[in-house]
Write a protein that holds these residues in place. Structure first.
Motif, mmCIF file in Angstrom:
data_model
loop_
_atom_site.group_PDB
_atom_site.id
_atom_site.type_symbol
_atom_site.label_atom_id
_atom_site.label_comp_id
_atom_site.label_asym_id
_atom_site.label_seq_id
_atom_site.Cartn_x
_atom_site.Cartn_y
_atom_site.Cartn_z
ATOM 1 N N SER A 1 -21.365 2.820 -58.361
ATOM 2 C CA SER A 1 -22.499 2.024 -57.525
ATOM 3 C C SER A 1 -23.021 0.775 -58.413
ATOM 4 O O SER A 1 -22.888 1.105 -59.730
ATOM 5 N N LEU A 2 -23.546 -0.355 -57.613
ATOM 6 C CA LEU A 2 -24.158 -1.264 -58.671
ATOM 7 C C LEU A 2 -25.374 -0.604 -59.248
ATOM 8 O O LEU A 2 -25.553 -0.961 -60.694
ATOM 9 N N MET B 1 -12.905 0.367 -44.759
ATOM 10 C CA MET B 1 -14.054 1.024 -45.096
ATOM 11 C C MET B 1 -13.849 2.515 -44.735
ATOM 12 O O MET B 1 -14.317 3.274 -45.689
ATOM 13 N N PRO B 2 -13.189 3.024 -43.614
ATOM 14 C CA PRO B 2 -12.885 4.427 -43.452
ATOM 15 C C PRO B 2 -12.041 5.005 -44.840
ATOM 16 O O PRO B 2 -12.410 6.033 -45.126
ATOM 17 N N ARG C 1 -12.501 8.361 -49.548
ATOM 18 C CA ARG C 1 -12.397 9.018 -50.982
ATOM 19 C C ARG C 1 -13.703 8.807 -51.916
ATOM 20 O O ARG C 1 -13.690 8.843 -52.894
ATOM 21 N N ARG C 2 -14.647 8.735 -51.089
ATOM 22 C CA ARG C 2 -15.887 8.690 -51.639
ATOM 23 C C ARG C 2 -16.344 7.667 -52.707
ATOM 24 O O ARG C 2 -16.987 7.996 -53.937
ATOM 25 N N GLY D 1 -23.405 6.156 -46.272
ATOM 26 C CA GLY D 1 -23.997 6.066 -47.679
ATOM 27 C C GLY D 1 -23.726 4.761 -48.319
ATOM 28 O O GLY D 1 -23.825 4.619 -49.399
ATOM 29 N N ILE D 2 -23.058 3.848 -47.425
ATOM 30 C CA ILE D 2 -22.633 2.625 -47.990
ATOM 31 C C ILE D 2 -24.039 1.735 -48.105
ATOM 32 O O ILE D 2 -24.775 1.792 -47.254
#
Ligand SMILES: [Zn+2]
Length: 262
Positions: A57-58, A90-91, A96-97, A140-141
């Motif tokens: 993540s950033l 996106m799916p 793939r988390r 969670g995005i």
């Protein structure tokens, strides 16, 4: 030597690897253009990235820039907010988390109007709906802000207008999805589109980071507020070349957004 440069020099001696951040726009098989990548090419890139990099993540990028990074790491981001991304790309990333930060333009989202750059090329691609953005956030995005109207911020000299594009639009977006917005992406994002004032407004608004799009790695010991990004190029070999770290890339100068002290 400024303390940041000194720290970076020391970290380079520890063989710390810089952090890369990629940006994409639209994943779709129709109307290929510089901001559209096909599903097959996108999957190829993601497969390769997942094999060779920590996908982070950033926030994790910023942590590694500060405390050290001994493993190649890449963060994935998207700009603008194309509806088609929610059909397949996106799916795939959610399944793939893989952490994603997804930057959207508020006016296009609310008014459901195509982006100007697509209207100009005669392909008014559909934009994300509020429901789609809420659903992404629920998985969670991280949703990020990409201004209200996607202007060239460097050409805005009226602070109240800049405040509206950066701060008010970000707060409104956060209210729509019922979550605070932490990151902001600069429209167009080349050096010519940056200004010290936009960084100052973003920093004073309490944003955690501002993303540009003119390339470059984020060196360990470097700036964690201005995050430099590399284009998720539809050409796979070019992307691979970009990400094969070349130590000379550490010498790409930072954009100096600090106002001179008076
Ligand atoms: Zn954009």
């Amino acid at each position: 030597m400024p303390i940041r440069s000194l720290h970076r020099w020391w970290m380079a001696g520890q063989r710390q690897v810089p952090v890369a951040i990629l940006f994409y726009h639209r994943v779709a098989d129709d109307h290929p253009n510089p901001w559209t990548i096909s599903r097959r090419q996108f999957q190829r890139q993601i497969d390769w990235l997942a094999k060779h990099f920590d996908l982070v993540s950033l926030e994790e990028c910023q942590r590694r820039i500060t405390t050290g990074n001994s493993r190649p790491a890449v963060a994935i981001t998207f700009d603008d907010g194309y509806a088609e991304n929610c059909e397949w790309a996106m799916p795939l990333l959610i399944e793939r988390r893989i952490p994603v930060t997804y930057f959207v333009v508020l006016d296009n989202l609310l008014k459901q109007t195509a982006f100007l750059h697509d209207q100009q090329t005669g392909h008014p691609f559909p934009v994300n709906t509020v429901e789609q953005i809420r659903a992404l956030a629920d998985t969670g995005i991280e949703i990020g802000s990409h201004t209200r109207t996607h202007p060239d911020l460097s050409q805005i000299h009226d602070v109240s207008k800049l405040f509206d594009e950066i701060v008010a639009a970000t707060v409104e977006l956060g209210n729509l999805i019922n979550r605070p917005i932490r990151y902001f992406a600069i429209p167009f994002g080349q050096q010519a589109h940056l200004s010290p004032m936009l960084f100052q407004v973003a920093r004073e608004a309490g944003l955690a980071g501002v993303c540009s799009a003119y390339g470059g790695f984020n060196a360990v010991g470097g700036d964690t507020f201005h995050l430099k990004r590399i284009h998720g190029d539809p050409c796979f070999s070019r992307l691979r070349n970009w990400l094969q770290f070349d130590w000379r890339m550490l010498n790409v100068p930072d954009y100096d957004y600090e106002f001179p002290a008076d």
